[in-house]
Enzyme design. Structure first.
Site, short mmCIF file in Angstrom:
data_model
loop_
_atom_site.label_atom_id
_atom_site.label_comp_id
_atom_site.label_asym_id
_atom_site.label_seq_id
_atom_site.Cartn_x
_atom_site.Cartn_y
_atom_site.Cartn_z
N ASN A 94 27.95 21.18 94.03
CA ASN A 94 27.97 19.71 93.94
C ASN A 94 29.19 19.11 94.65
OD1 ASN A 94 30.13 19.75 92.16
ND2 ASN A 94 28.88 19.51 90.34
N HIS A 551 21.60 13.13 91.29
CA HIS A 551 21.88 13.03 89.86
C HIS A 551 20.61 12.94 89.03
CE1 HIS A 551 25.97 11.12 91.18
NE2 HIS A 551 26.01 12.45 91.20
C1 LIG Z 1 24.26 18.47 96.09
C2 LIG Z 1 24.67 18.00 94.73
C3 LIG Z 1 25.79 17.17 94.60
C4 LIG Z 1 26.19 16.74 93.34
N1 LIG Z 1 27.36 16.07 93.20
C5 LIG Z 1 27.85 15.82 91.96
C6 LIG Z 1 29.16 15.31 91.80
O1 LIG Z 1 29.92 15.12 92.75
N2 LIG Z 1 29.59 15.07 90.54
C7 LIG Z 1 28.79 15.29 89.45
O2 LIG Z 1 29.21 15.02 88.33
N3 LIG Z 1 27.55 15.79 89.58
C8 LIG Z 1 27.08 16.10 90.81
N4 LIG Z 1 25.85 16.67 90.95
C9 LIG Z 1 25.00 16.85 89.76
C10 LIG Z 1 25.41 17.98 88.83
O3 LIG Z 1 25.98 19.05 89.54
C11 LIG Z 1 24.16 18.45 88.06
O4 LIG Z 1 23.61 17.35 87.36
C12 LIG Z 1 24.42 19.55 87.04
O5 LIG Z 1 25.19 20.57 87.60
C13 LIG Z 1 23.07 20.10 86.54
O6 LIG Z 1 23.29 21.11 85.61
P1 LIG Z 1 22.06 21.88 84.93
O7 LIG Z 1 22.63 22.90 84.02
O8 LIG Z 1 21.11 20.91 84.37
O9 LIG Z 1 21.30 22.58 86.14
P2 LIG Z 1 21.85 23.64 87.20
O10 LIG Z 1 23.31 23.68 87.20
O11 LIG Z 1 21.18 23.33 88.47
O12 LIG Z 1 21.36 25.03 86.62
C14 LIG Z 1 20.02 25.46 86.59
C15 LIG Z 1 20.02 26.94 86.89
O13 LIG Z 1 18.77 27.50 86.52
C16 LIG Z 1 18.34 28.39 87.54
N5 LIG Z 1 16.88 28.48 87.43
C17 LIG Z 1 15.98 27.51 87.71
N6 LIG Z 1 14.72 27.97 87.46
C18 LIG Z 1 14.86 29.23 87.00
C19 LIG Z 1 13.93 30.22 86.57
N7 LIG Z 1 12.60 29.98 86.52
N8 LIG Z 1 14.40 31.44 86.18
C20 LIG Z 1 15.74 31.70 86.20
N9 LIG Z 1 16.67 30.79 86.61
C21 LIG Z 1 16.22 29.57 86.99
C22 LIG Z 1 18.85 27.75 88.80
O14 LIG Z 1 18.91 28.67 89.86
C23 LIG Z 1 20.22 27.23 88.38
O15 LIG Z 1 21.22 28.18 88.55
C24 LIG Z 1 25.42 17.11 92.19
C25 LIG Z 1 24.29 17.93 92.32
C26 LIG Z 1 23.92 18.39 93.58
C27 LIG Z 1 22.74 19.29 93.70
#
Ligand SMILES: Cc1cc2nc3c(=O)[nH]c(=O)nc-3n(C[C@H](O)[C@H](O)[C@H](O)COP(=O)(O)OP(=O)(O)OC[C@H]3O[C@@H](n4cnc5c(N)ncnc54)[C@H](O)[C@@H]3O)c2cc1C
Length: 617
Positions: A94, A551
């Site tokens: 991110n 987001h």
């Molecule tokens: C390019 C980008 C820029 C961003 N910039 C910012 C920022 O500057 N500041 C900020 O606060 N937020 C930012 N965000 C948002 C923030 O990073 C996310 O909202 C947050 O990290 C999401 O967390 P999560 O645990 O929901 O999902 P994730 O951290 O995406 O975790 C999900 C995990 O599950 C795994 N997975 C998915 N399906 C399966 C499956 N079937 N089997 C096994 N594993 C699986 C994935 O590979 C991944 O590792 C950004 C996001 C992105 C993509």
């Protein structure tokens, strides 16, 4: 510890998954398994070096590289949507901005029917998850950080957070001073719950090594040698397995594809879904939890008929315009054009002193009320706009009346922020093509004019969009990507607000001191109008340049079932025993600002809820 049975099986080793894994495995008598589809890239310099984040987007090793379906309101543009596919998940790719949600937004969760979820209960978890290093005096002065409060910062949490120690770049200070001069001074600490104004935000960057601090380094590294914690990477979870003989289906474990083999892991206590905003609803639907109509059409046996799964998708749309700066003003354009001299100098500076452009992400922003709706005529302008869109406002589902009421109240309160206007210090390419993935849409490319020039891009992001969409499977094959439809700018109020925010960039660039840096009658981004002051022109440009701020949230919202929910306030999936969700998909309302802090806070709180239920240490 058995090889195939664990107390807790966590699906997804991303941001939330690794928080919960690290916390639950603190109890040595509890066994925890994490299954992550991606691989380990924790030591890869492309992940660790803060400024490289844009350049890794779209890389198959790191990114699921999703793309939306054609967006009707954007002239059928397909918008690329990156999501981390590696240990650490999206926290590893991110933009590193580390900004908390607002008290008003978090308090609404409780008002939506989630008792116990408000700023008073979640606020401490924002602090628990991070340590914010105080800036040096020089940086605090230069970056105008006097609004920081000692009581609001995390002091001993795992994610390492710092401010850029950048005191030679005049743009951030000019930005903060300009926004303040326009009537929006930074009001408080962003982690107090009450912030608005122009600011330089903190970054999830370790203050000593000046490398990215993400869920893998912050939470997993200290925990990974525990004998009761097992991490399996390259493991795609295909579905949750249930025992359905009783009145309520009971979770047994998960089916996984790993190294070409299909394996079942069992959970003594719970399966915890943390596969992210698109991964989690996909796993639920593949497991038979979702809309009966959809599941039957794909031949998937229905375990629980819940049409809310995959609905309520919210994301911050971001529209932008680039302005040429005066000769001699330094921006990131030379790096973005990959000019060898600029790259070499930045590399050397980062290697030798951990400073310079490679040491930081994007950090100059603002959280603002919609300027048109403030001041003397603000209320009547808002009333007029609300009246104008009333007849055309869509109803997306049972959450709509609650959502409308919250967004209208924020728009009408000048102390709340509904907008994020931020600066990207280079020319941006905002024209996604059918082939665009990841960074193609941000980093300057062929559509920019051939003459090298330097630019500031002003981006306007709508923080509480009323447009809501969905993410659903289209096949029973776990390898198929879901169909994602955020419906960007579909709601007429969203377009009215987004266009007004974009139009306000003309006011900002004409105001001192930022004005001094902008070239009079200079060039703008490709196909940008010479003036955005006309609202209809601003609407067209807002639609043409709209992209995702990355987001997305809310596809398995924590809401009562009848209000569009998938999980209850304990984060249990409605109607199922032994299955919880802990990631960004449960956040019921788009966050005021960037999402990662809220994901960390939710996951920390989820770990406490689970520990309490099972009397864990
Ligand atoms: C390019 C980008 C820029 C961003 N910039 C910012 C920022 O500057 N500041 C900020 O606060 N937020 C930012 N965000 C948002 C923030 O990073 C996310 O909202 C947050 O990290 C999401 O967390 P999560 O645990 O929901 O999902 P994730 O951290 O995406 O975790 C999900 C995990 O599950 C795994 N997975 C998915 N399906 C399966 C499956 N079937 N089997 C096994 N594993 C699986 C994935 O590979 C991944 O590792 C950004 C996001 C992105 C993509």
């Amino acid at each position: 510890m058995s090889d195939s049975t664990f107390d807790f099986v966590i699906v997804g080793g991303g941001t939330a998954g690794l928080v919960v894994a690290a916390r639950l495995s603190e109890d040595p008598n509890t066994s925890v398994l994490v299954l992550e589809a991606g691989d380990v890239h924790t030591d890869d310099p492309r992940i660790r070096t803060p400024a490289f984040w844009l350049s890794v987007l779209g890389t198959p090793d790191f990114d699921w590289s999703y793309r939306t379906v054609p967006q009707k309101s954007l002239g059928n543009k397909v918008v690329p949507l990156s999501q981390g596919k590696l240990l650490g998940g999206s926290s590893a790719i991110n933009g590193l901005a580390f900004v908390a949600n607002s008290k008003a937004a978090v308090d609404s969760w409780s008002a939506f029917g989630n008792p116990g979820w408000d700023w008073d209960t979640l606020g401490p978890y924002y602090r628990k998850s991070h340590t914010r290093a105080p800036p040096s005096e020089a940086a605090a002065n230069h970056l105008r950080l006097s609004y920081l409060q000692e009581s609001a910062r995390g002091t001993d949490g795992p994610v390492q957070v710092s401010f850029p120690e950048e005191v030679s770049d005049p743009i951030p200070a000019a930005w903060v001073d300009t926004v303040s001069a326009l009537g929006f001074p930074a009001s408080s600490d962003p982690f107090s719950g009450d912030f608005s104004g122009g600011y330089v935000n903190a970054l999830s960057v370790d203050p000593v090594s000046r490398t990215r601090s993400d869920a893998a380094t912050a939470y997993l590294e200290p925990a990974k040698s525990r004998p009761n914690l097992k991490i399996v990477t390259g493991a795609l979870v295909e579905k949750v397995v249930f025992e359905s003989s009783g009145a309520v289906p009971k979770t047994v474990g998960v089916q996984v594809k790993h190294d070409g083999k299909t394996i079942t892991y069992k959970a003594n206590k719970e399966v915890i879904l943390a596969a992210g905003v698109f991964g989690t609803p996909k796993v639920l639907e593949l497991s038979g939890v979702g809309s009966r109509t959809l599941l039957e059409s794909l031949g998937i046996p229905v375990v629980v008929d819940n049409p809310n799964v995959g609905e309520n998708l919210q994301d911050h749309p971001c529209s932008s315009i680039s302005f040429e700066v005066n000769d001699g003003v330094k921006t990131l354009d030379a790096l973005s054009r990959q000019e060898p001299e600029a790259l070499g100098a930045a590399f050397v500076q980062y290697q030798t002193s951990k400073s310079g452009p490679f040491a930081v992400g994007n950090y100059t922003g603002s959280l603002l009320p919609v300027p048109d709706f403030t001041g003397h005529d603000g209320k009547s302008t808002l009333d007029k706009v609300l009246q104008q869109v009333k007849g055309a406002a869509p109803v997306y589902g049972p959450f709509t009346p609650h959502h409308d009421a919250f967004v209208h109240s924020v728009l009408g309160n000048p102390a709340d922020s509904a907008a994020n206007i931020f600066v990207y210090a280079a020319c941006a390419n905002t024209d996604a093509t059918d082939e665009s993935v990841g960074a193609d849409v941000m980093v300057r490319s062929s559509d920019s004019d051939a003459t090298p020039g330097n630019y500031l891009t002003l981006c306007a992001a709508l923080l509480f969009p009323l447009s809501r969409g969905s993410s659903h499977i289209t096949s029973a094959d776990p390898a198929t990507k879901p169909s994602i439809d955020p419906r960007y700018l579909d709601h007429p109020l969203d377009l009215e607000v987004q266009a007004r925010l974009l139009r306000y960039t003309e006011t900002i660039i004409r105001a001192e001191p930022l004005k001094r840096f902008i070239k009079p009658n200079g060039r703008r981004s490709a196909r940008a109008p010479a003036d955005l002051s006309d609202l209809e022109t601003a609407k067209e440009h807002a639609k043409r340049t709209a992209l995702s701020c990355w987001h997305p949230t809310s596809t398995c919202a924590m809401l009562p079932l009848e209000c569009g929910g998938v999980v209850d306030p304990q984060l249990h999936v409605h109607g199922i025993e032994g299955l919880r969700i802990v990631d960004s998909s449960i956040i019921p309302l788009a966050t005021r600002g960037n999402t990662q802090t809220t994901v960390y806070a939710v996951a920390e709180r989820a770990a406490d809820l689970i520990k309490k239920q099972y009397s864990l240490y």
